[in-house]
Design a protein around this motif. Structure first.
Motif, PDB file in Angstrom:
ATOM      1  N   LEU A  59       7.551 -17.858 -35.587  1.00 52.24           N
ATOM      2  CA  LEU A  59       6.963 -18.757 -34.559  1.00 52.24           C
ATOM      3  C   LEU A  59       7.974 -20.179 -34.795  1.00 52.24           C
ATOM      4  CD1 LEU A  59       3.304 -18.010 -34.829  1.00 52.24           C
ATOM      5  CD2 LEU A  59       4.902 -17.748 -32.608  1.00 52.24           C
ATOM      6  N   VAL A  60       8.305 -20.652 -36.017  1.00 48.53           N
ATOM      7  CA  VAL A  60       9.132 -21.834 -36.198  1.00 48.53           C
ATOM      8  C   VAL A  60      10.226 -21.546 -35.630  1.00 48.53           C
ATOM      9  CG1 VAL A  60      10.335 -23.111 -38.112  1.00 48.53           C
ATOM     10  CG2 VAL A  60       7.913 -22.255 -38.213  1.00 48.53           C
ATOM     11  N   ASP A  61      11.032 -20.345 -35.879  1.00 53.83           N
ATOM     12  CA  ASP A  61      12.376 -20.299 -35.043  1.00 53.83           C
ATOM     13  C   ASP A  61      12.263 -20.062 -33.655  1.00 53.83           C
ATOM     14  OD1 ASP A  61      14.817 -19.270 -34.898  1.00 53.83           O
ATOM     15  OD2 ASP A  61      14.701 -17.145 -35.399  1.00 53.83           O
ATOM     16  N   ALA A  96      16.107 -36.380 -25.788  1.00 52.75           N
ATOM     17  CA  ALA A  96      17.244 -35.386 -26.153  1.00 52.75           C
ATOM     18  C   ALA A  96      17.591 -35.429 -27.473  1.00 52.75           C
ATOM     19  CB  ALA A  96      18.318 -35.125 -25.212  1.00 52.75           C
ATOM     20  N   TYR A  97      17.861 -36.689 -27.940  1.00 50.17           N
ATOM     21  CA  TYR A  97      18.118 -37.127 -29.190  1.00 50.17           C
ATOM     22  C   TYR A  97      16.970 -36.618 -30.279  1.00 50.17           C
ATOM     23  CZ  TYR A  97      19.406 -40.027 -33.317  1.00 50.17           C
ATOM     24  OH  TYR A  97      19.785 -40.516 -34.464  1.00 50.17           O
ATOM     25  N   GLU A  98      15.853 -37.056 -29.900  1.00 52.12           N
ATOM     26  CA  GLU A  98      14.697 -36.884 -30.947  1.00 52.12           C
ATOM     27  C   GLU A  98      14.468 -35.311 -31.092  1.00 52.12           C
ATOM     28  OE1 GLU A  98      12.530 -40.912 -31.358  1.00 52.12           O
ATOM     29  OE2 GLU A  98      11.303 -39.492 -29.894  1.00 52.12           O
ATOM     30  N   LYS A  99      14.529 -34.609 -29.943  1.00 52.41           N
ATOM     31  CA  LYS A  99      14.229 -33.295 -29.803  1.00 52.41           C
ATOM     32  C   LYS A  99      15.267 -32.650 -30.549  1.00 52.41           C
ATOM     33  CE  LYS A  99      12.553 -31.210 -26.090  1.00 52.41           C
ATOM     34  NZ  LYS A  99      11.163 -30.752 -26.392  1.00 52.41           N
ATOM     35  N   TYR A 100      16.512 -33.052 -30.638  1.00 53.76           N
ATOM     36  CA  TYR A 100      17.786 -32.491 -31.366  1.00 53.76           C
ATOM     37  C   TYR A 100      17.218 -32.267 -32.842  1.00 53.76           C
ATOM     38  CZ  TYR A 100      21.995 -31.794 -33.741  1.00 53.76           C
ATOM     39  OH  TYR A 100      22.985 -31.316 -34.565  1.00 53.76           O
ATOM     40  N   TRP A 101      16.730 -33.488 -33.208  1.00 57.77           N
ATOM     41  CA  TRP A 101      16.336 -33.739 -34.726  1.00 57.77           C
ATOM     42  C   TRP A 101      15.003 -32.962 -34.839  1.00 57.77           C
ATOM     43  CZ3 TRP A 101      20.274 -34.071 -37.589  1.00 57.77           C
ATOM     44  CH2 TRP A 101      21.430 -34.912 -37.375  1.00 57.77           C
ATOM     45  N   ILE A 102      14.192 -32.781 -34.114  1.00 50.96           N
ATOM     46  CA  ILE A 102      13.148 -31.898 -34.369  1.00 50.96           C
ATOM     47  C   ILE A 102      13.500 -30.328 -34.559  1.00 50.96           C
ATOM     48  CG2 ILE A 102      10.937 -31.099 -33.417  1.00 50.96           C
ATOM     49  CD1 ILE A 102      10.577 -33.449 -31.944  1.00 50.96           C
ATOM     50  N   ALA A 103      14.364 -30.134 -33.846  1.00 51.77           N
ATOM     51  CA  ALA A 103      14.906 -28.689 -33.946  1.00 51.77           C
ATOM     52  C   ALA A 103      15.782 -28.501 -35.339  1.00 51.77           C
ATOM     53  CB  ALA A 103      15.775 -28.222 -32.865  1.00 51.77           C
ATOM     54  N   VAL A 109      13.641 -25.633 -42.402  1.00 53.16           N
ATOM     55  CA  VAL A 109      12.770 -24.745 -42.894  1.00 53.16           C
ATOM     56  C   VAL A 109      13.137 -23.400 -43.109  1.00 53.16           C
ATOM     57  CG1 VAL A 109      10.249 -23.994 -42.649  1.00 53.16           C
ATOM     58  CG2 VAL A 109      10.627 -26.555 -42.351  1.00 53.16           C
ATOM     59  N   LEU A 110      13.573 -22.936 -41.874  1.00 51.86           N
ATOM     60  CA  LEU A 110      14.129 -21.505 -41.920  1.00 51.86           C
ATOM     61  C   LEU A 110      15.262 -21.203 -42.862  1.00 51.86           C
ATOM     62  CD1 LEU A 110      14.599 -20.975 -38.041  1.00 51.86           C
ATOM     63  CD2 LEU A 110      12.562 -20.418 -39.584  1.00 51.86           C
ATOM     64  N   ARG A 170       3.239 -29.201 -27.947  1.00 56.81           N
ATOM     65  CA  ARG A 170       2.394 -30.172 -28.999  1.00 56.81           C
ATOM     66  C   ARG A 170       1.242 -29.394 -29.583  1.00 56.81           C
ATOM     67  NH1 ARG A 170       1.970 -35.206 -30.754  1.00 56.81           N
ATOM     68  NH2 ARG A 170      -0.260 -35.553 -31.536  1.00 56.81           N
ATOM     69  N   ALA A 171       0.391 -28.549 -28.722  1.00 60.23           N
ATOM     70  CA  ALA A 171      -0.620 -27.653 -28.924  1.00 60.23           C
ATOM     71  C   ALA A 171      -0.017 -26.521 -29.986  1.00 60.23           C
ATOM     72  CB  ALA A 171      -1.300 -26.986 -27.628  1.00 60.23           C
ATOM     73  N   ALA A 172       1.251 -26.143 -29.813  1.00 59.56           N
ATOM     74  CA  ALA A 172       1.862 -24.966 -30.616  1.00 59.56           C
ATOM     75  C   ALA A 172       1.955 -25.594 -32.087  1.00 59.56           C
ATOM     76  CB  ALA A 172       2.915 -24.473 -29.955  1.00 59.56           C
ATOM     77  N   PHE A 173       2.560 -26.940 -32.060  1.00 62.46           N
ATOM     78  CA  PHE A 173       2.834 -27.608 -33.439  1.00 62.46           C
ATOM     79  C   PHE A 173       1.431 -27.979 -33.950  1.00 62.46           C
ATOM     80  CE2 PHE A 173       7.035 -27.979 -31.936  1.00 62.46           C
ATOM     81  CZ  PHE A 173       7.726 -28.621 -32.829  1.00 62.46           C
TER      82      PHE A 173
END
Length: 303
Positions: A59-61, A96-103, A109-110, A170-173
Motif C-alpha cells: 500500500l505504501v508503494d 508538485a514539488y511537495e508531492k515529489y518529496w512525499i513520494a 521506507v520501502l 489524505r484519508a488513505a494516509f
C-alpha cells in the motif's frame, strides 16, 4: 512563464477580494515555506527493529506511485486556460514539488525493507507501458485543444479534481497511520499529512468559489468528474491492487463522507464518485454493460 513572485498579483489588482477565488489562501507564503526532502527526519533504522508487513508495504508503494503521478497530471493541466492564472500556476508548481518529496519519503521506507521489491522495479506490462506512452504523447495535445475551446470554466474542473484526489489520498494516509503500531511510521505519516493539509485547503477553496460563481463551470465539472478514475493515477495500476487500496484504506463510511463533501458543492449532488470508483471505474462499467462483459474483462483488455 509565471514567476512565483507574481502569485498574489490578482489580490493586488482587485480591491474586492471576493473577485479572487480562494483569496484567503496566500500562495506566496505557501511557495516560500514549501516542504522539501523529509529524509533527515526519517529514522529508517527503526524498520530493522520493527519492519512493516508485506501488505502495508504494498500500500505504501501504491501511494508513492500515486504521489509521483503528479507530473503526468501537470502536463495536461498546464496547457489549458488554467496556466493563465498566476496564483494557480504558482500553487501547482509548489504542490508538485511537495508531492515529489512525499513520494520520496514513502520510497525511503520501502528501501529500508530490502526484502521488498517495489512494483516499479518489476516494470509495467507491455500493454500498460504502451498506454502510458501514448497518453504521455497525445493527452496534453488533446486536452489543450478541448480545454482552450471551453475557456476559463475548465479551471473549476482542475481544482475540483484536485480536491477530490487530495481528500481521497489524505484519508488513505490517515488509515495507514491509524492502523499501524510502528511509532516511526506513524510519526512520518503525521508529518506528511501536515504537508498535504495545505494542498486540500487550496483546492477546496478554489472549487467553492468557482462553482458558486459559474453554473456552466459546475455543469462541466460534473460531467468530467463522472468520467475520471479515482484516485488519480489508478488507471495505470493493477486493478486488483487498486481494489485492495479501497478495501484496506477506504471503508464505506469514509467513502460516504468524502462523497458527501464533494456533493455539497454546487451542481455536484448525487455523483457518488468514490462509491462508484470502489465498485468499478464508471467508464469501464458502462463499456462492460454495453458489451455484455464484466468490468474486469474490459479493464484487462484496455490494459
Amino acid at each position: 512563464m509565471t514567476q512565483l513572485g507574481d502569485a498574489d498579483a490578482p489580490d493586488r489588482q482587485h480591491d474586492d477580494a471576493s473577485l479572487v477565488p480562494a483569496a484567503e489562501f496566500t500562495v506566496r507564503e505557501f511557495a516560500r515555506t514549501a516542504a522539501g526532502s523529509h529524509r533527515d527526519s526519517l529514522d529508517l533504522a527503526a524498520y530493522e527493529r520493527e519492519p512493516l508487513d508485506g501488505a502495508t508495504l504494498e500500500l505504501v508503494d501504491f501511494l508513492a506511485r500515486l504521489e509521483r503521478s503528479t507530473m503526468a497530471q501537470l502536463r495536461s493541466v498546464l496547457v489549458t486556460p488554467t496556466h493563465k492564472d498566476a496564483r494557480i500556476t504558482a500553487f501547482l508548481v509548489t504542490w508538485a514539488y511537495e508531492k515529489y518529496w512525499i513520494a520520496d519519503a514513502l520510497e525511503a521506507v520501502l528501501s529500508a525493507h530490502p526484502g521488498y521489491a517495489p512494483a516499479e522495479s518489476r516494470g509495467p506490462g507491455r500493454l500498460t507501458a504502451l498506454r502510458r506512452s501514448l497518453a504521455d504523447r497525445f493527452e496534453p495535445i488533446r486536452e489543450s485543444v478541448v480545454a482552450n475551446l471551453i475557456g476559463e470554466d475548465v479551471v473549476a474542473v482542475h481544482t475540483t479534481t484536485g480536491v477530490v484526489d487530495e481528500w481521497t489520498t489524505r484519508a488513505a494516509f490517515e488509515a495507514l497511520r491509524d492502523g499501524s503500531a510502528n511509532t516511526e511510521f506513524r510519526a512520518m505519516l503525521e508529518r506528511l499529512l501536515g504537508v498535504k493539509e495545505r494542498h486540500g485547503a487550496f483546492f477546496a477553496a478554489q472549487t467553492r468559489d468557482r462553482l458558486r460563481r459559474s453554473p456552466k463551470a459546475a455543469k462541466l465539472t460534473r460531467k468530467r468528474l463522472a468520467r475520471q478514475h479515482w484516485p488519480l493515477g489508478a488507471i495505470d495500476e493493477d486493478p486488483q491492487l487498486a481494489a485492495r487500496f479501497f478495501d484496506a484504506l477506504l471503508p464505506d463510511a469514509t467513502i460516504a463522507a468524502i462523497d458527501a463533501r464533494v456533493e455539497a458543492y454546487p451542481g455536484l449532488a448525487g455523483l457518488g464518485l468514490l462509491r462508484r470508483a470502489k465498485s468499478g471505474q464508471p467508464a469501464i462499467t458502462r463499456a462492460a454493460e454495453a458489451l455484455g462483459r464484466t468490468a474486469a474483462d474490459v479493464r484487462n483488455r484496455i490494459r
